[in-house]
Design a protein around this motif. Structure first.
Motif, PDB file in Angstrom:
ATOM      1  N   ASP A 256      -4.160   3.569  -1.108  1.00  0.00           N
ATOM      2  CA  ASP A 256      -3.926   3.018  -2.501  1.00  0.00           C
ATOM      3  C   ASP A 256      -3.146   1.971  -2.604  1.00  0.00           C
ATOM      4  N   VAL A 257      -3.538   0.874  -3.314  1.00  0.00           N
ATOM      5  CA  VAL A 257      -2.580  -0.306  -3.539  1.00  0.00           C
ATOM      6  C   VAL A 257      -1.494   0.253  -4.794  1.00  0.00           C
TER       7      VAL A 257
ATOM      8  N   TYR B  87       0.669  -1.154  -0.103  1.00  0.00           N
ATOM      9  CA  TYR B  87       0.112  -0.067   0.102  1.00  0.00           C
ATOM     10  C   TYR B  87       0.795   1.172  -0.102  1.00  0.00           C
TER      11      TYR B  87
END
Lengths: 246, 229
Positions: B162-163, B156
């Motif tokens: 967000d990945v 992350y």
């Protein structure tokens, strides 16, 4: 040719006993002299004068060199080494037994016993904070698995409206290990259902100790200890000592 | 008659000492809590975790990193699933030094745990520590509708939103699960190729797929991996 005396006989035998220890030499000498003495006595009883009886008994023993060599052959070096090795091993093992018994068993037993009878002196809850001016010793014991949970103290800080519960855990077997994981899965709730915070603790193989604090309100009668793990549930109501004299 | 005291021969004296050594050695093994069988190490794990008697359902082989000869195993009873390690050494026999467990008594469809093992290893020249990590994923599947289990490591952004990328993932279908005592279990592991940095914000996730093809994210319920010594 002059007859051999007992002393001369022994000296000639002894020359060949190279493998024998002093103690073994002493034993052989006693045994050989015993035989000579027995034989001499028998000869005396048959009518021989004392001096001649001894001389004949010594002569009847045979060649001292031959006896010495035969006896020497019986003292095996291998078995002497084995005696030494076994003796050293016995000392080492005895030492190991004593030290292991002390470190791995006696220490565990001592701590287990203290946890059962007097956990205060191991981990005094009062030392955690003198602010818990209202306090009371408790005698609540419950079984978790094969361990015992001992709730031994509760204190209230009236200024901060905070309660603290002190507990410890030990194995039912006085030489057994405690499950500290089990104790650290115990939680404390107040009457409003709020969960308590960690208040410190410690553990080793024999004993686990824990203190948990939780906010309380004047008028709350108790706090609740709970445990729910691996299918085992436990609820303990711990009375709050508002009325206890300081 | 003279009284000649016969002394013991060397052989007899040595044998007497050797015979005395036997009970002494047994006593020593007893006070040292010697682990004669692998079951001894399992009993220690049960005692330390407080999970009650279990049975080994799968030997997972030697740990590929760290101490050589340390064998991992998966053990279970109705309420617990245990991932433990044991090792044999001449001085102490079979012993354990660590284990983790999952509480399976809560009626969850999947009771799963992760277990991260960090090992510092010297390089071939004995210089510089090289950190290696092995992460185990293990669990019990109690919902008969679950067809697949997927474990993954996802990187992350530092703020955790967000990945960045999926580092590793593995899907285990029913056919790859273990069956023991009428229950289904799964176990798998992931080993880092280089040092594993927690600062990289890697998160472990567990998902299951039912017969309708729907995926659901699940929580890991396992307790922290505990080192006993």
């Amino acid at each position: 040719m002059t007859a051999m005396t007992r002393g001369e006989f022994w000296t000639r035998v002894d020359k060949h006993l190279r493998r024998a220890t002093d103690k073994e030499r002493y034993a052989i000498r006693a045994e050989l002299e015993g035989h000579i003495e027995d034989h001499a006595l028998a000869l005396e009883e048959s009518g021989y004068p004392a001096g001649e009886a001894v001389e004949r008994a010594v002569a009847a023993m045979g060649e001292p060199e031959e006896i010495g060599r035969a006896l020497n052959a019986q003292f095996s070096v291998f078995w002497r080494v084995m005696i030494w090795a076994a003796s050293i091993l016995i000392v080492v093992l005895l030492w190991e037994v004593l030290t292991s018994a002390y470190t791995m068993n006696w220490t565990v037993y001592k701590k287990n016993r203290q946890a059962r009878t007097d956990p205060y002196n191991m981990y005094s809850a009062e030392q955690a904070g003198e602010k818990y001016t209202l306090s009371q010793g408790l005698e609540i014991r419950e079984t978790i698995g094969n361990d015992e949970l001992y709730v031994y103290w509760v204190g209230i800080d009236p200024k901060a409206n905070e309660a603290m519960v002190a507990m410890c855990m030990y194995d039912q077997d006085p030489f057994g290990w405690v499950s500290r994981n089990a104790l650290f899965r115990v939680w404390l709730e107040n009457q409003a259902g709020e969960t308590g915070l960690g208040g410190g603790g410690g553990s080793d193989a024999a004993i686990a100790n824990r203190r948990i604090k939780v906010p309380v309100e004047p008028g709350d009668t108790h706090v609740t200890l709970r445990y729910d793990r691996f299918g085992e549930e436990l609820t303990i109501e711990v009375p709050l000592p508002w009325e206890v004299s300081q | 008659m003279s009284k000649v005291k016969k002394t013991w021969s060397r052989r007899k004296r040595a044998l007497f000492r050797i015979v005395f050594l036997v009970p002494l050695a047994v006593l020593l093994l007893f006070v040292k809590r010697y682990g004669f069988t692998p079951g001894h190490a399992l009993r220690e794990v049960e005692e330390r975790l407080g999970c009650g008697p279990t049975e080994v359902i799968r030997e997972l082989g030697e740990l590929p990193i760290g101490d050589r000869g340390r064998e991992m195993f998966l053990a279970a009873n109705d309420n617990a699933l245990v991932l433990g390690s044991r090792k044999f050494d001449l001085g102490g026999g079979w012993q354990t030094d660590s284990a983790a467990a999952v509480d399976c008594s809560r009626g969850e469809p999947v009771a799963a745990g992760t277990c991260q093992m960090d090992v510092l290893e010297k390089d071939a020249y004995g210089e510089g520590d090289h950190k290696q990590t092995l992460i185990w994923f293990y669990g019990r599947v109690d919902d008969p509708d679950i067809q697949e289990v997927e474990v993954s490591l996802v990187k992350y952004e530092p703020d955790g939103t967000d990945v960045v990328e999926e580092t590793w993932a593995k899907t285990l279908a029913q056919g790859e699960w273990l069956r023991a005592g009428g229950r289904y279990y799964f176990v798998t592991s992931w080993q880092t190729e280089g040092p594993y940095r927690e600062a990289e914000n890697i998160r472990v996730t567990l998902r299951t797929r039912n017969s309708a093809g729907e995926w659901a994210e699940r929580d890991f319920l396992g307790e922290t991996y505990t080192r006993f010594h």
